[in-house]
Scaffold this motif. Structure first.
Motif, PDB file in Angstrom:
ATOM      1  N   PHE A   1       0.810  -1.005   0.060  1.00  9.63           N
ATOM      2  CA  PHE A   1       0.044  -0.017   0.106  1.00  9.63           C
ATOM      3  C   PHE A   1       0.941   1.215  -0.162  1.00  9.63           C
ATOM      4  O   PHE A   1       0.633   2.386  -0.186  1.00  9.63           O
ATOM      5  CB  PHE A   1      -1.013   0.036   1.176  1.00  9.63           C
ATOM      6  N   LYS A   2       2.197   1.082   0.123  1.00  2.31           N
ATOM      7  CA  LYS A   2       3.147   2.291   0.242  1.00  2.31           C
ATOM      8  C   LYS A   2       2.612   3.172   1.302  1.00  2.31           C
ATOM      9  O   LYS A   2       2.732   4.474   1.330  1.00  2.31           O
ATOM     10  CB  LYS A   2       3.099   2.833  -1.246  1.00  2.31           C
ATOM     11  N   VAL A   3       2.272   2.619   2.354  1.00  3.57           N
ATOM     12  CA  VAL A   3       2.047   3.573   3.455  1.00  3.57           C
ATOM     13  C   VAL A   3       3.407   3.577   4.433  1.00  3.57           C
ATOM     14  O   VAL A   3       3.951   2.804   4.439  1.00  3.57           O
ATOM     15  CB  VAL A   3       1.035   3.049   4.293  1.00  3.57           C
ATOM     16  N   THR A   4       3.743   5.020   4.999  1.00  2.00           N
ATOM     17  CA  THR A   4       4.786   5.129   5.703  1.00  2.00           C
ATOM     18  C   THR A   4       4.659   4.393   7.045  1.00  2.00           C
ATOM     19  O   THR A   4       3.653   4.639   7.673  1.00  2.00           O
ATOM     20  CB  THR A   4       5.113   6.420   5.984  1.00  2.00           C
ATOM     21  N   ILE A   5       5.549   3.398   7.204  1.00  5.54           N
ATOM     22  CA  ILE A   5       5.345   2.565   8.404  1.00  5.54           C
ATOM     23  C   ILE A   5       6.544   2.863   9.455  1.00  5.54           C
ATOM     24  O   ILE A   5       6.593   2.278  10.663  1.00  5.54           O
ATOM     25  CB  ILE A   5       5.428   1.003   8.030  1.00  5.54           C
ATOM     26  N   GLY A   6       7.467   3.823   9.200  1.00  5.51           N
ATOM     27  CA  GLY A   6       8.626   4.090   9.994  1.00  5.51           C
ATOM     28  C   GLY A   6       9.408   4.862   9.193  1.00  5.51           C
ATOM     29  O   GLY A   6       9.134   5.392   8.078  1.00  5.51           O
ATOM     30  N   ASN A   7      10.735   5.412   9.870  1.00  5.42           N
ATOM     31  CA  ASN A   7      11.470   6.242   9.296  1.00  5.42           C
ATOM     32  C   ASN A   7      12.957   5.829   9.704  1.00  5.42           C
ATOM     33  O   ASN A   7      13.375   5.462  10.793  1.00  5.42           O
ATOM     34  CB  ASN A   7      11.621   7.788   9.772  1.00  5.42           C
ATOM     35  N   VAL A   8      13.844   6.052   8.611  1.00  2.00           N
ATOM     36  CA  VAL A   8      15.198   5.936   8.922  1.00  2.00           C
ATOM     37  C   VAL A   8      15.759   7.164   9.374  1.00  2.00           C
ATOM     38  O   VAL A   8      15.956   7.967   8.428  1.00  2.00           O
ATOM     39  CB  VAL A   8      15.975   5.389   7.590  1.00  2.00           C
ATOM     40  N   LYS A   9      16.186   7.407  10.565  1.00  2.00           N
ATOM     41  CA  LYS A   9      16.279   8.783  11.211  1.00  2.00           C
ATOM     42  C   LYS A   9      18.130   8.818  10.841  1.00  2.00           C
ATOM     43  O   LYS A   9      18.966   8.777  11.698  1.00  2.00           O
ATOM     44  CB  LYS A   9      16.333   8.671  12.608  1.00  2.00           C
ATOM     45  N   ALA A  10      18.448   9.264   9.573  1.00  2.00           N
ATOM     46  CA  ALA A  10      19.821   9.311   9.161  1.00  2.00           C
ATOM     47  C   ALA A  10      20.537  10.475   9.932  1.00  2.00           C
ATOM     48  O   ALA A  10      21.681  10.494  10.062  1.00  2.00           O
ATOM     49  CB  ALA A  10      19.811   9.400   7.581  1.00  2.00           C
ATOM     50  N   VAL A  11      19.744  11.588   9.788  1.00  3.51           N
ATOM     51  CA  VAL A  11      20.386  12.600  10.795  1.00  3.51           C
ATOM     52  C   VAL A  11      19.153  13.203  11.604  1.00  3.51           C
ATOM     53  O   VAL A  11      17.919  13.435  11.260  1.00  3.51           O
ATOM     54  CB  VAL A  11      20.626  13.865   9.577  1.00  3.51           C
ATOM     55  N   ASP A  12      19.634  13.056  13.086  1.00  6.75           N
ATOM     56  CA  ASP A  12      18.455  13.108  13.923  1.00  6.75           C
ATOM     57  C   ASP A  12      18.605  14.247  14.961  1.00  6.75           C
ATOM     58  O   ASP A  12      18.419  13.958  16.200  1.00  6.75           O
ATOM     59  CB  ASP A  12      18.422  11.835  14.648  1.00  6.75           C
ATOM     60  N   GLY A  13      19.186  15.499  14.432  1.00 10.06           N
ATOM     61  CA  GLY A  13      19.101  16.404  15.278  1.00 10.06           C
ATOM     62  C   GLY A  13      20.695  16.910  15.626  1.00 10.06           C
ATOM     63  O   GLY A  13      20.862  16.661  16.845  1.00 10.06           O
ATOM     64  N   ILE A  14      21.311  17.687  14.716  1.00 13.96           N
ATOM     65  CA  ILE A  14      22.718  18.129  14.989  1.00 13.96           C
ATOM     66  C   ILE A  14      22.836  19.473  14.912  1.00 13.96           C
ATOM     67  O   ILE A  14      22.081  20.248  14.010  1.00 13.96           O
ATOM     68  CB  ILE A  14      23.599  17.494  14.054  1.00 13.96           C
ATOM     69  N   SER A  15      23.781  20.079  15.722  1.00 14.63           N
ATOM     70  CA  SER A  15      24.051  21.448  15.560  1.00 14.63           C
ATOM     71  C   SER A  15      25.595  21.768  15.554  1.00 14.63           C
ATOM     72  O   SER A  15      26.247  21.037  16.414  1.00 14.63           O
ATOM     73  CB  SER A  15      23.365  22.230  16.860  1.00 14.63           C
ATOM     74  N   PHE A  16      25.949  22.617  14.795  1.00  9.80           N
ATOM     75  CA  PHE A  16      27.396  23.084  14.792  1.00  9.80           C
ATOM     76  C   PHE A  16      27.429  24.282  14.137  1.00  9.80           C
ATOM     77  O   PHE A  16      26.754  25.020  13.427  1.00  9.80           O
ATOM     78  CB  PHE A  16      28.452  22.006  14.063  1.00  9.80           C
ATOM     79  N   LYS A  17      28.700  24.855  14.105  1.00  9.12           N
ATOM     80  CA  LYS A  17      28.778  26.368  13.243  1.00  9.12           C
ATOM     81  C   LYS A  17      30.503  26.391  12.932  1.00  9.12           C
ATOM     82  O   LYS A  17      31.216  25.635  13.673  1.00  9.12           O
ATOM     83  CB  LYS A  17      28.565  27.337  14.478  1.00  9.12           C
ATOM     84  N   ILE A  18      30.652  27.101  11.814  1.00  5.21           N
ATOM     85  CA  ILE A  18      31.794  26.948  11.095  1.00  5.21           C
ATOM     86  C   ILE A  18      32.148  28.569  10.944  1.00  5.21           C
ATOM     87  O   ILE A  18      31.519  29.404  10.474  1.00  5.21           O
ATOM     88  CB  ILE A  18      31.914  26.242   9.794  1.00  5.21           C
TER      89      ILE A  18
END
Length: 368
Positions: A41-58
């Motif tokens: 049915f192509k229903v979203t059943i989950g997520n691959v959390k490849a990036v899950d909340g990161i912070s930085f500064k350059i």
């Protein structure tokens, strides 16, 4: 309660950084999740959390190294920052502008200022175009110089990257790996960028050529005032080229600090394990190697609390239920680990962990 802790965890210590002119790039609570679809049915059943909340500064004119195990989300961070793919949440500020808030025309105007050097130089070069045309293509499209000056401009850029003028008429298959990477660097440099994302640019090269490419990047940074985000899994290379270093694990930033501070005094158990694995040139010198047990959990089903707790020998009960704060433990040295909590903060988080544990036990008992 746990989701609230995640939101607090990633943004701490970065308030207002986007308005500070010394920072060219500021990333705040960036998330990139890939949906998992059911087969029928192509229903979203989950997520691959490849990036899950990161912070930085350059800071402008500096290099930040981004390290971590394969699959931790380093390249996804880079591609999301450049808006080569969409984001799930968070903000990315380039020179004070929120990249994901730009219109198509505004983004096109910004594109020359943010460039990328890919990991595999051969697959990122068109086999049907000569080198001169590969470098000149975007210069012509973005009108970097007048048309009549493009040929001379490309020649100057090639010389700056260690290539000769007669290379213009040759095709990518006629060059070695190191030369192809110089071509990729020249292509990025030709657009007169302020920021270049280096996505493991030396991992496909042998050691002697790696040194040449690293030295070339440092020379170009000095001559053109470039700012780099250098993604790599080679800690010795990162130590050599970077001014600051961020360490990622399973989509999260666990430590972020100036290079010297991080290599001399790592705070997070994962960073300590990574540094203990760096090969030493002296065969008589024995390192106290820290062996991590188990394998990296799936980003589609990450552990609760601290994601590293399943492999950490210093794991405490609070680590299993509450994600640690990403706090500034020393000047400009950020770390996400419960071992660094103050007694007051630890008591507060232990109470939160006990409440979550009690709720889970009650829910499990209700199912029986």
């Amino acid at each position: 309660m746990e989701e609230k802790r995640i939101d607090q965890y990633t943004a701490k210590g970065f308030e207002g950084a986007e308005n500070d002119e010394q920072y060219l790039l500021v990333v705040k609570n960036l998330k990139k999740w890939f949906p998992i679809k059911s087969s029928f049915f192509k229903v979203t059943i989950g997520n691959v959390k490849a990036v899950d909340g990161i912070s930085f500064k350059i800071k402008r004119g500096t290099t930040m190294g981004l390290v971590g195990e394969s699959g931790c989300g380093k390249s996804t961070v880079g591609r999301t920052i450049l808006r080569l793919q969409g984001k799930t949440d968070g903000q990315v500020f380039f020179d004070g502008q929120e990249i994901f808030g730009l219109s198509a025309s505004e983004l096109r105007a910004m594109r020359p200022k943010i460039q990328i050097i890919f990991q595999d130089p051969y697959s990122s070069l068109s086999p049907r175009l000569p080198i001169g045309e590969i470098i000149a293509e975007a210069v012509r499209e973005h009108e970097i110089v007048p048309k009549e000056e493009i040929d001379d401009y490309v020649t100057r850029i090639m010389h700056a990257c260690g290539l000769q003028e007669y290379h213009k008429d040759r095709y990518p298959h006629e060059f070695s790996g190191g030369q192809r990477q110089r071509i990729c660097i020249a292509r990025a440099l030709a657009l007169n960028p302020d920021f270049i994302l280096c996505d493991e640019p030396v991992s496909a090269l042998d050691v002697s050529i790696q040194a040449q490419i690293i030295n070339l990047l440092k020379e170009l940074q000095k001559d053109f005032g470039l700012t780099y985000l250098f993604i790599s899994h080679d800690l010795s290379v990162v130590e050599h080229i970077s001014d600051t270093v961020g360490v990622m694990y399973l989509g999260n930033m666990v430590e972020y600090a100036p290079t010297e501070s991080l290599f001399k005094n790592p705070k997070h158990p994962y960073t300590q394990a990574l540094l203990s694995a760096i090969p030493m040139p002296d065969p008589d010198l024995k390192m106290d190697r820290i062996i991590l047990e188990g394998s990296i959990p799936s980003p589609a089903n990450p552990p609760k609390g601290c994601k590293f707790h399943t492999r950490c020998e210093k794991c405490m009960e609070v680590c299993k239920y509450v994600q640690p704060d990403f706090d500034e433990v020393e000047p400009d040295h950020f770390c996400a680990c419960h071992l660094l909590n103050t007694p007051e903060r630890m008591a507060e988080l232990e109470a939160v962990a006990a409440e979550i544990k009690a709720q889970e036990e009650a829910a499990a008992a209700a199912k029986k």
